[in-house]
Design a protein around this motif. Structure first.
Motif, PDB file in Angstrom:
ATOM      1  N   UNK A  74       0.840  -1.182   0.000  1.00  0.00           N
ATOM      2  CA  UNK A  74       0.000   0.000   0.000  1.00  0.00           C
ATOM      3  C   UNK A  74       0.886   1.247   0.000  1.00  0.00           C
ATOM      4  N   UNK A  75       0.349   2.335  -0.487  1.00  0.00           N
ATOM      5  CA  UNK A  75       1.109   3.582  -0.456  1.00  0.00           C
ATOM      6  C   UNK A  75       1.099   4.140   0.962  1.00  0.00           C
ATOM      7  N   UNK A  76       1.876   5.168   1.153  1.00  0.00           N
ATOM      8  CA  UNK A  76       1.950   5.767   2.489  1.00  0.00           C
ATOM      9  C   UNK A  76       0.691   6.537   2.848  1.00  0.00           C
ATOM     10  N   UNK A 108       9.032  14.859   0.471  1.00  0.00           N
ATOM     11  CA  UNK A 108      10.376  14.518   0.896  1.00  0.00           C
ATOM     12  C   UNK A 108      10.281  14.292   2.398  1.00  0.00           C
ATOM     13  N   UNK A 109      10.541  13.074   2.836  1.00  0.00           N
ATOM     14  CA  UNK A 109      10.405  12.705   4.250  1.00  0.00           C
ATOM     15  C   UNK A 109      11.801  12.564   4.828  1.00  0.00           C
ATOM     16  N   UNK A 110      12.046  13.287   5.938  1.00  0.00           N
ATOM     17  CA  UNK A 110      13.395  13.382   6.501  1.00  0.00           C
ATOM     18  C   UNK A 110      13.349  13.187   8.014  1.00  0.00           C
ATOM     19  N   UNK A 157       8.921  10.711  -2.283  1.00  0.00           N
ATOM     20  CA  UNK A 157       7.677   9.993  -2.556  1.00  0.00           C
ATOM     21  C   UNK A 157       6.944  10.719  -3.678  1.00  0.00           C
ATOM     22  N   UNK A 158       6.491   9.969  -4.678  1.00  0.00           N
ATOM     23  CA  UNK A 158       5.835  10.596  -5.831  1.00  0.00           C
ATOM     24  C   UNK A 158       4.403  11.015  -5.505  1.00  0.00           C
ATOM     25  N   UNK A 159       3.763  11.618  -6.477  1.00  0.00           N
ATOM     26  CA  UNK A 159       2.408  12.162  -6.288  1.00  0.00           C
ATOM     27  C   UNK A 159       1.350  11.091  -6.037  1.00  0.00           C
ATOM     28  N   UNK A 182       9.808   6.758  -4.276  1.00  0.00           N
ATOM     29  CA  UNK A 182      10.613   6.872  -5.499  1.00  0.00           C
ATOM     30  C   UNK A 182      12.064   6.479  -5.228  1.00  0.00           C
ATOM     31  N   UNK A 183      12.642   7.031  -4.138  1.00  0.00           N
ATOM     32  CA  UNK A 183      14.061   6.794  -3.889  1.00  0.00           C
ATOM     33  C   UNK A 183      14.418   7.171  -2.451  1.00  0.00           C
ATOM     34  N   UNK A 184      15.479   6.517  -1.960  1.00  0.00           N
ATOM     35  CA  UNK A 184      16.039   6.797  -0.637  1.00  0.00           C
ATOM     36  C   UNK A 184      17.406   7.425  -0.837  1.00  0.00           C
TER      37      UNK A 184
END
Length: 193
Positions: free
Chosen positions: A38-40, A64-66, A164-166, A171-173
């Motif tokens: 599932x998505x976030x 962007x999750x940081x 994270x995309x729309x 998408x990437x870490x």
């Protein structure tokens, strides 16, 4: 019933039992895998004052999750880089979600709420949305970070970033040491979609 018939029925019962157990294990694994696919957007987190925030409220945005820290050797450059990304891309749909974390060298000693907000203001760290202090790894890691790291590498330090995309897909870490400016091409790619 003969001994052969009893043995045969016993063997058949064992086969049925083993098959049922294997099927149950396989179904459990499939359900677990489905849960993590599932998505976030299905995750709820808490803001710095403890209020629930459904990540579904960010649907259609690039996130962007940081995991941030106030006393880390990377803090000044990361805050500056995150601020510049936000200034450049917020109008196009970038949202930066900051999760204070004290797991690495106790480098985020401030408490949630006003103390963290005061720190951010003092540092001029207008870097996006601020959430409650959390664990990002280990048994007590928040569900969001369990999802983020499910098929990615572990969180090694402060300022690990996830783009994270729309559609809510990871998408990437990016590792802790990578400066936020290095994400520009990937952010442009996702914002352009």
């Amino acid at each position: 019933m003969s001994k052969k018939e009893i043995a045969f029925h016993g063997l058949m019962a064992a086969v049925v039992l083993v098959t049922a157990l294997l099927t149950r294990c396989r179904l459990h694994k499939d359900l677990e895998d489905m849960r993590w696919h599932l998505t976030i957007y299905g995750v709820t987190v808490r803001d710095t004052f403890g209020n629930p925030v459904q990540l579904a409220s960010y649907t259609g945005q690039v996130m962007l999750i940081v995991n941030i820290a106030s006393k880390c050797g990377l803090t000044t450059s990361q805050y500056s880089g995150l601020r510049k990304l936000l200034e450049k891309y917020e109008d196009r749909g970038l949202r930066i979600l900051n999760f204070p974390c004290n797991q690495f060298g106790s480098q985020m000693p401030e408490t949630d709420g006003q103390e963290i907000l005061d720190h951010m203001r003092k540092e001029g760290a207008n870097i996006g949305h601020l959430f409650a202090k959390i664990d990002v790894k280990g048994a007590r890691a928040e569900p969001l970070y369990k999802l983020l790291t499910r098929q990615q590498h572990d969180i090694e330090w402060n300022f690990v970033k996830f783009l994270v995309d729309r559609k809510g897909n990871i998408h990437k870490r990016y590792g802790a040491e990578l400066e936020p400016a290095a994400l520009t091409d990937d952010i442009e790619l996702l914002l352009g979609r």
